[in-house]
Design an enzyme around this catalytic site. Sequence first.
Site, short mmCIF file in Angstrom:
data_model
loop_
_atom_site.label_atom_id
_atom_site.label_comp_id
_atom_site.label_asym_id
_atom_site.label_seq_id
_atom_site.Cartn_x
_atom_site.Cartn_y
_atom_site.Cartn_z
CE LYS A 22 -3.15 -7.49 87.67
NZ LYS A 22 -3.02 -7.12 89.09
CG ASN A 23 -0.12 -4.35 88.03
OD1 ASN A 23 -1.16 -4.80 88.49
ND2 ASN A 23 1.04 -5.00 88.11
CB CYS A 123 -1.38 -10.34 100.01
SG CYS A 123 -0.84 -10.69 98.38
NE ARG A 128 1.38 -7.04 97.78
CZ ARG A 128 0.81 -7.20 96.60
NH1 ARG A 128 0.10 -8.27 96.33
NH2 ARG A 128 0.95 -6.30 95.65
CG ASP A 313 3.90 -8.42 88.94
OD1 ASP A 313 3.88 -8.98 90.04
OD2 ASP A 313 3.17 -7.44 88.66
NE ARG A 405 -6.45 -10.52 91.45
CZ ARG A 405 -5.20 -10.62 91.88
NH1 ARG A 405 -4.75 -11.75 92.36
NH2 ARG A 405 -4.40 -9.59 91.84
C1 UD1 Z 1 4.61 -4.59 93.65
C2 UD1 Z 1 5.72 -4.44 92.64
C3 UD1 Z 1 5.06 -4.17 91.33
C4 UD1 Z 1 4.06 -5.28 91.04
C5 UD1 Z 1 3.06 -5.47 92.18
C6 UD1 Z 1 2.13 -6.66 92.01
C7 UD1 Z 1 7.97 -3.49 92.89
C8 UD1 Z 1 8.80 -2.40 93.45
N1 UD1 Z 1 6.63 -3.42 93.07
O1 UD1 Z 1 3.89 -3.38 93.71
O2 UD1 Z 1 6.03 -4.09 90.32
O3 UD1 Z 1 3.36 -5.03 89.87
O4 UD1 Z 1 3.77 -5.66 93.36
O5 UD1 Z 1 2.82 -7.85 92.12
O6 UD1 Z 1 8.47 -4.41 92.27
N2 UD1 Z 1 6.23 -1.89 101.27
C9 UD1 Z 1 6.27 -1.47 102.58
N3 UD1 Z 1 5.37 -0.53 102.98
C10 UD1 Z 1 4.44 0.00 102.14
C11 UD1 Z 1 4.42 -0.42 100.81
C12 UD1 Z 1 5.33 -1.38 100.41
O7 UD1 Z 1 7.08 -1.93 103.37
O8 UD1 Z 1 3.66 0.87 102.58
C13 UD1 Z 1 7.20 -2.91 100.78
C14 UD1 Z 1 6.51 -4.18 100.30
O9 UD1 Z 1 6.27 -5.10 101.33
C15 UD1 Z 1 7.52 -4.69 99.28
C16 UD1 Z 1 8.11 -3.40 98.69
O10 UD1 Z 1 7.84 -2.39 99.64
O11 UD1 Z 1 8.55 -5.40 99.92
C17 UD1 Z 1 7.54 -2.99 97.35
O12 UD1 Z 1 6.13 -2.98 97.46
P1 UD1 Z 1 5.21 -2.12 96.53
O13 UD1 Z 1 5.97 -1.65 95.34
O14 UD1 Z 1 4.45 -1.13 97.31
O15 UD1 Z 1 4.16 -3.19 96.11
P2 UD1 Z 1 3.09 -3.00 95.03
O16 UD1 Z 1 2.68 -1.60 94.85
O17 UD1 Z 1 2.05 -4.00 95.34
#
Ligand code: UD1
Length: 427
Positions: A22-23, A123, A128, A313, A405
């Site tokens: 999915k991701n 979320c 996030r 995850d 999902r």
């Molecule tokens: C994250 C997970 C991913 C997982 C997905 C769904 C990690 C590094 N990422 O990806 O493996 O599949 O959730 O559960 O494990 N952040 C910021 N600013 C930004 C973007 C992110 O501060 O613009 C912070 C987030 O709050 C979080 C960290 O960075 O603490 C990692 O987030 P990110 O990897 O971007 O999240 P996803 O891409 O959703």
Amino acid sequence: MDKLIIRGGNRLSGTIPISGAKNAALTLIPCALLTEEPVTLRNLPRLADIDGFQHLMGQFGVAHTIQGQRPEDFGRVVTLEATRLTGTVAPYELVRKMRASILVLGPMLARMGEATVSLPGGCAIGNRPIDLHLKALEAFGAHIELAQGYVKASAPDGGLPGGDFDFPIVSVGATENALMAAVLCNGTSRLINAAREPEIVDLCRLLTAMGAEIEGIGTSELTIHGAKRLHGATYRVMPDRIEAGSYACAAAITGGDVRLEGAEAEDMGSTLHALRNIGVEIESDKKGIDVRANGPLKAHNLTTAPFPGLATDMQAQLMSLLTRAEGTSVLKETIFENRFMHVPELARMGADIETEGRTAIVRGPVNLTGAEVMATDLRASMSLVIAGLAAEGETTVRRLYHLDRGYERLEEKLQLVGADIERVGDD
Ligand code: UD1
């Protein structure tokens, strides 16, 4: 709304086919925005989020065709064709339902010189933010404005120049957005401290198949030489390492013996390492992974981290497994601030778990008992299914839209290996 009824206690045995990730799919689909030629994705999982993303792409004038696959088959072949884009706005009502919609920002901006995407908002698992997505695009020369809950990004006349960005923290989503913009920048861009999750590697491989030039694939430093245009490609989505890890936990908690057909051990290093430490036997070959749990399960401490660390995850599913392990396990969640919502539900099933901030202390083994439960996110919901498979009596899991999902035909796959699980309409 449907619910799942699980009568626990069956030992799982047999083969589960692992679906496309999915991701990965959610970042491969928006790549179609980067070219006027068709992009064909094979092995796309049939999931609500994927349908939602295709719908979003339709808003921009992207045509999609689903090629003849029988309904009984897992996976789909979908061709996306963005010959002429008719819109550049991703509205709130779509982004709100699916956070991954933010991933249209980079490719849309790079192709069209502008993109307007609703801010996704909070979320269930945490705050996030998307500040890093925006900062990376700014480093490439984009102009970003935030107004009325929307991000409006625009490129200078003549397109984005490209540039360097050093991520202060590893972000999967921001790395994906930046990559999809960088491939159409005028110059060379560098991403430092980039995420190197297998899904990022999958994205780089599709972009390369479309004609992009990327150095450092699989490392935390990516150099992207921008191209004037990209062409179409056909690409097979990688296997879902989180789905595979979830079923490994399901097999293990029932003392089962299950083959995860199509799973890729190399992408699952930390999860397999954790399972082995918990006392689960793991063997892998090119075509899949065998999971066997004969002896007692042992407590083990775990900390989530960006890849190659343990995936956030997988935290909830491993926690369910550890409720049945001998001893005390300490689980630390370092990625998201609110990712223990499964704990009170597991406690209702008899688990002995204490949380302090981002740490959970699991004392085992406990005898789990069936209960009516529900969860507020995808992986938390899966952890309740896993617990239900080992619980005495009947477990009812509600709010199935979370599971739908992310897990393609969950109950069918679990029935294949002997689980007593059924989906029924809510009363
Ligand atoms: C994250 C997970 C991913 C997982 C997905 C769904 C990690 C590094 N990422 O990806 O493996 O599949 O959730 O559960 O494990 N952040 C910021 N600013 C930004 C973007 C992110 O501060 O613009 C912070 C987030 O709050 C979080 C960290 O960075 O603490 C990692 O987030 P990110 O990897 O971007 O999240 P996803 O891409 O959703």
